[in-house]
Every structure is written in structure tokens, then in C-alpha cells.
Design an enzyme around this catalytic site. Structure first.
Site, short mmCIF file in Angstrom:
data_model
loop_
_atom_site.label_atom_id
_atom_site.label_comp_id
_atom_site.label_asym_id
_atom_site.label_seq_id
_atom_site.Cartn_x
_atom_site.Cartn_y
_atom_site.Cartn_z
NE ARG A 53 -65.04 -4.03 21.06
CZ ARG A 53 -65.90 -4.21 22.04
NH1 ARG A 53 -65.76 -3.57 23.19
NH2 ARG A 53 -66.93 -5.01 21.92
N GLY A 54 -67.43 -1.72 19.61
CA GLY A 54 -68.72 -1.79 20.29
C GLY A 54 -69.60 -0.68 19.72
NE ARG A 90 -65.76 -2.48 13.14
CZ ARG A 90 -65.94 -3.25 14.23
NH1 ARG A 90 -65.79 -2.73 15.43
NH2 ARG A 90 -66.26 -4.52 14.11
CG ASP A 244 -72.62 -4.75 16.56
OD1 ASP A 244 -72.69 -5.82 17.18
OD2 ASP A 244 -71.68 -3.94 16.69
O1 MRU Z 1 -66.64 -5.98 16.46
P1 MRU Z 1 -67.03 -5.33 17.77
O2 MRU Z 1 -66.15 -5.68 18.90
O3 MRU Z 1 -67.24 -3.85 17.60
O4 MRU Z 1 -68.45 -5.98 18.05
C1 MRU Z 1 -69.16 -5.63 19.20
C2 MRU Z 1 -70.34 -6.47 19.42
O5 MRU Z 1 -70.75 -7.29 18.64
C3 MRU Z 1 -71.10 -6.18 20.63
O6 MRU Z 1 -71.65 -7.32 21.19
C4 MRU Z 1 -72.18 -5.19 20.19
O7 MRU Z 1 -71.58 -4.10 19.55
C5 MRU Z 1 -72.94 -4.67 21.25
S1 MRU Z 1 -72.12 -3.33 21.94
C6 MRU Z 1 -72.93 -2.79 23.29
#
Ligand code: MRU
Length: 363
Positions: A53-54, A90, A244
Site C-alpha cells: 500500500r502507499g 484501488r 495519493d
Molecule cells: O491506504 P494507504 O495505506 O495506501 O494510504 C497511504 C497514504 O495515504 C499515504 O499517506 C500516501 O499514500 C502517501 S504514500 C507515500
């Protein structure tokens, strides 16, 4: 970055030279486990279930997912199917679409017999570029942190607040929001990080705290609602978060709760920075109201997972039985609340993002 002193990335090619290894982030912080992706369906599942994720890491995993697809069937039909499958996993992080477009552009005119090899090379290039971009974000962000530390009137460390996990676990290495923190820590700056736990999935408490701890960075986990109070008390010198998706006008979509931190930061004159690579910028959207916000399962709100004293990892209900829950996963912080955007090209006010990327200007 290091885990138990060993340099580790979030994604790499396994010893067989073609399977894709990833850290299974659903098992952290208690269990370090590697998951192996051998098909495009494996890559799609890893993204969907948040083993990875991220925003940047989702993109890199999708790129390797395309390589796995091309290895088994390099036809145009298979390529289209792989893009559609991966893109659907996603909706909010635009890095996913960006990486798939990069892959498609790199592959479309390549002979079928060469597509597998070219796809792996392109995915590796995307991964390496992410590492370099994050490293540069750290360099630019370090200057901001140095200045803030020099201006600080109170004695003690520079207090940085971050939300969710925009660390190296969200990327391939370094992280976005954490890269300036690691650079500053390594440069000897006296700093301390407030880590928002980030309900409902607790990426802050589970992942950001895990990685900061392994690098030795002083940090404290706080509940999501504590940030405003700490800012009022003068205990936060700067906020740095990831993103994101950032739209052309500099609106920032990030993990739910980011907007409330930006409001509190503005009310308390705390600078609010957002760190991201160019692959997170969606030049096709004029502003953040147009972003599709992922709606996740109510079960993430109604239950929590954790470790029992005997080591077993379990999920426990935490809400009144029968109550409904809503679970929007991201929110949009308007550009006016953002002090600066830190990218691999430098730091800019959000309204001037285009000046860092003049090639994106419409003729
Ligand atoms: O739902 P996630 O864990 O994928 O969300 C990630 C985030 O919101 C992070 O803060 C964002 O992706 C920045 S990643 C460098």
C-alpha cells in the site's frame, strides 16, 4: 532503509529472477513476512488486500504485475486485460494509473517475443526512479527542516507531525514525507516525530512507528485527535504528510484525517508541507473535488486487529453491535492550506506546481 540493521526494500525480484517479492504489510509490525507474487492476479490481490500500500508502492507493484502478465502471455489482449485488472484494485492513488500508462507506452510497440524482458526492465526502471525521486525529496525537505530548526525559539528538538504512512514502506525506499526526516536525522538534526496512529487501519502506529524505530528516529505515537491540541501547546513545529493524488491546482488528496491536520496547522501557524514524487500529480484534474475517494469496508471501523499477550494476532469488535459505519479512506486538503509541496524537483507553493514541471504547461 534498515530492518534490524539490514538494508531492505519493499519490493524486489526473488532469487528465481522472475517472481516478485514484497513485504506483507498486513503482518507488520509484529511479523516480518515476505509474500511472493507469481501472476498478475497475485499482484492485483496484493494491492487490493493492502499487502502493499502507499501510492508509489502501489504503482511499482502494478508495473511488476504487468511484467508477470507479459511473461506468461505477451499478447495485446493480455496486456489490456492486465492493465484493466490492476487499475481496478484501488481508485484514489494516481500512481497506479501512471505506472500502468508507463508500462503500456513502453510495451505497445515491442515485438511479442521481447515483451516479457522489456516489461521487467521497465518495471525495474520505475522502481529505481522512485528510489531516486524519494531520495531527492529528502534532500529538498532537509533544507526546510534545517531552516525551521534554526528559527525555533523554544529549546529542544524540532517536532514534526506526520499522518498515515508516507514512509519507505509506502514507496520502494526512503519514503516521501519521511525522506526529509531520515535525511535530517542522518545529518544530526535534533528532531522528534509525532506519529498519528491513523485509524482505521493504523498505518501510523503500525508502519511509520515501525520504520522510524528501526532507523532510530525519536518518535511518539499519538491518537489522531491529539494533533490539534499539541499544535495549540506549541509542541508541533511542522507537519509533513504524503499524498495519493495532487491535482493541477495543488489540492492534496491523502489519507483520511489529513485535512483536519491542515486546518489545525493553519489555525496555529504551523507550516504544513506535502511531499510527493511527480507520479502522484494528476495533471488531468483541475481540482481535488474531482478525485474519486475510496470507500472501504465498514469492518475496518467496527473492529481492530492487534496482538494478544500469547503472540496471536486477532481482530476484535470495538463498536456497538448493529451500528453502521462509514469508511471514506481519503480526504482532500485544499491548496490554500498547504504551505509547500516538496517534490524531487524542489519545493514550491501549491499554486505554482506547474513551474516545477514546465513541460506540463499547455501550449
Ligand atoms: O491506504 P494507504 O495505506 O495506501 O494510504 C497511504 C497514504 O495515504 C499515504 O499517506 C500516501 O499514500 C502517501 S504514500 C507515500
Amino acid at each position: 532503509m534498515n530492518i534490524n540493521g539490514k538494508p531492505t526494500r519493499t519490493i524486489w525480484l526473488a532469487d528465481d529472477g522472475w517472481s516478485v517479492a514484497v513485504i506483507d504489510q498486513t503482518r507488520l509490525p509484529y511479523v516480518f513476512e515476505v509474500a511472493y507474487l507469481r501472476t498478475v492476479a497475485d499482484a492485483a490481490r496484493a494491492i487490493k488486500t493492502m499487502q502493499v500500500r502507499g501510492a508509489p508502492l502501489i504503482g511499482v507493484t502494478a508495473a511488476y504485475g504487468m511484467a508477470l502478465a507479459m511473461r506468461s502471455d505477451p499478447t495485446d489482449v493480455a496486456m489490456r486485460a492486465a492493465v484493466d485488472l490492476l487499475a481496478a484494485q484501488r481508485p484514489t492513488a494516481v500512481n497506479l494509473r501512471w505506472a500502468l500508462e508507463q508500462m503500456r507506452d513502453a510495451l505497445i510497440s515491442v515485438a511479442l517475443k521481447d515483451r516479457g524482458v522489456v516489461a521487467y526492465a521497465e518495471a525495474a526502471e520505475i522502481a529505481e526512479a522512485d528510489v531516486e525521486n524519494c531520495r531527492r525529496i529528502g534532500r529538498h525537505g532537509l533544507e526546510i527542516l534545517r531552516q525551521l530548526a534554526a528559527q525555533k525559539s523554544k529549546s529542544g528538538p524540532l517536532h514534526i507531525l506526520t499522518h498515515c504512512n508516507a514512509g519507505w514502506l509506502a514507496c520502494v525506499d526512503w519514503g516521501t514525507a519521511t525522506s526529509p526526516i531520515y535525511a535530517a536525522y542522518d545529518a544530526g538534526l535534533d528532531l522528534h516525530v509525532w506519529v498519528d496512529e491513523t485509524r482505521p487501519r493504523n498505518q501510523g502506529a503500525a508502519l511509520t512507528a515501525f520504520e522510524l524505530g528501526h532507523h532510530g528516529v525519536p518518535h511518539t505515537i499519538i491518537v489522531d485527535n491529539a494533533g490539534g491540541h499539541l499544535m495549540q501547546q506549541g509542541e508541533v513545529d511542522v507537519c509533513i504528510v504524503g499524498a495519493d493524488r495532487v491535482t493541477a491546482n495543488g489540492d492534496v488528496c491523502n489519507k483520511i484525517g489529513t485535512y483536519l491536520k491542515a486546518l489545525a496547522a493553519r489555525d496555529n501557524s504551523v507550516p504544513f508541507y506535502v511531499a510527493l514524487p511527480h507520479s502522484t500529480i494528476d495533471w488531468t484534474l483541475a481540482d481535488g473535488r474531482l478525485i474519486v475517494i475510496e470507500e472501504r469496508s465498514p469492518s475496518e471501523v467496527l473492529a481492530m486487529s492487534g496482538r494478544l499477550p500469547d503472540g496471536a494476532i486477532v481482530s476484535v469488535d470495538i463498536a456497538a453491535p448493529g451500528s453502521l459505519a462509514a469508511n471514506p479512506a481519503f480526504d482532500v486538503t485544499p491548496a490554500r492550506l498547504v504551505t509547500g509541496i516538496i517534490t524531487e524537483r524542489g519545493v514550491t507553493e501549491p499554486h505554482h506546481l506547474l513551474e516545477l514541471y514546465p513541460e506540463r504547461a499547455r501550449p
